[in-house]
Write a protein that holds these residues in place. Sequence first.
Motif: not given
Length: 213
Positions: A27-33, A41-48, A76-79, A123-125
């Motif tokens: 899952s994608i976690g939340i943080n201050a960023i 965005r709906p196009t966000t995906r996780v890729a190998l 990697e998360v393609q966002a 989580r986003a860095k």
Amino acid sequence: MVKAPGVFILIAACLVALAESATVTGSIGINAILPDIKKLRPTTRVALNGGAYSALVTANGQFEIPDVDTGSYVLEVQAIDYVFPKLRLDVVKDQGITRAAYTGYGTSFESRGYSVEQPLELRAKAPATYFVERKGFNVLAMFKNPMFLMIGFSALMMFVLPKIMANMDPEALKEMSQSQADAQKMVSDMPSLSDMFSNARNQQLQSQQQRRR
């Protein structure tokens, strides 16, 4: 009865394939960023490995990549709007389990960072930036430029030097003029670089001719 062995072989092959593959969940976690998953965005995906296997991130931040074969991958998360850390993902043969650790491009694939347990939580860095803001005009930066300092000093001397010379003692002015004349004569008497190279070349040719004799 004749077809039974073929059916058993097919079932066994399917079981072996399932045993050697794995499902990557997280899952994608939340943080201050990224304080809200809805900002993705709906196009966000996780890729190998850039897209060998991939899955879209759901509205609640979950993702699942099924049937990942044995091997090592970069996850990697393609966002578009956010930068996420990259993971090295290892699917162990004959066990269908995965191991994950932090990594990055330019890092040796043999080195492993901190391990991450499944289900993965990323989580986003940093926010993603694609443009560099153009810097505005800075007056103070001009005074740090050596070329500007040289021009400014030359312009200052053009106005100040005549006033200094006008107030100088005639004897001191005469001595300064004589010093300038001597310096100019010394410079004119010095051989130019072309003459120096020409003389060195001639001496080299003469030494070579003497050796041949």
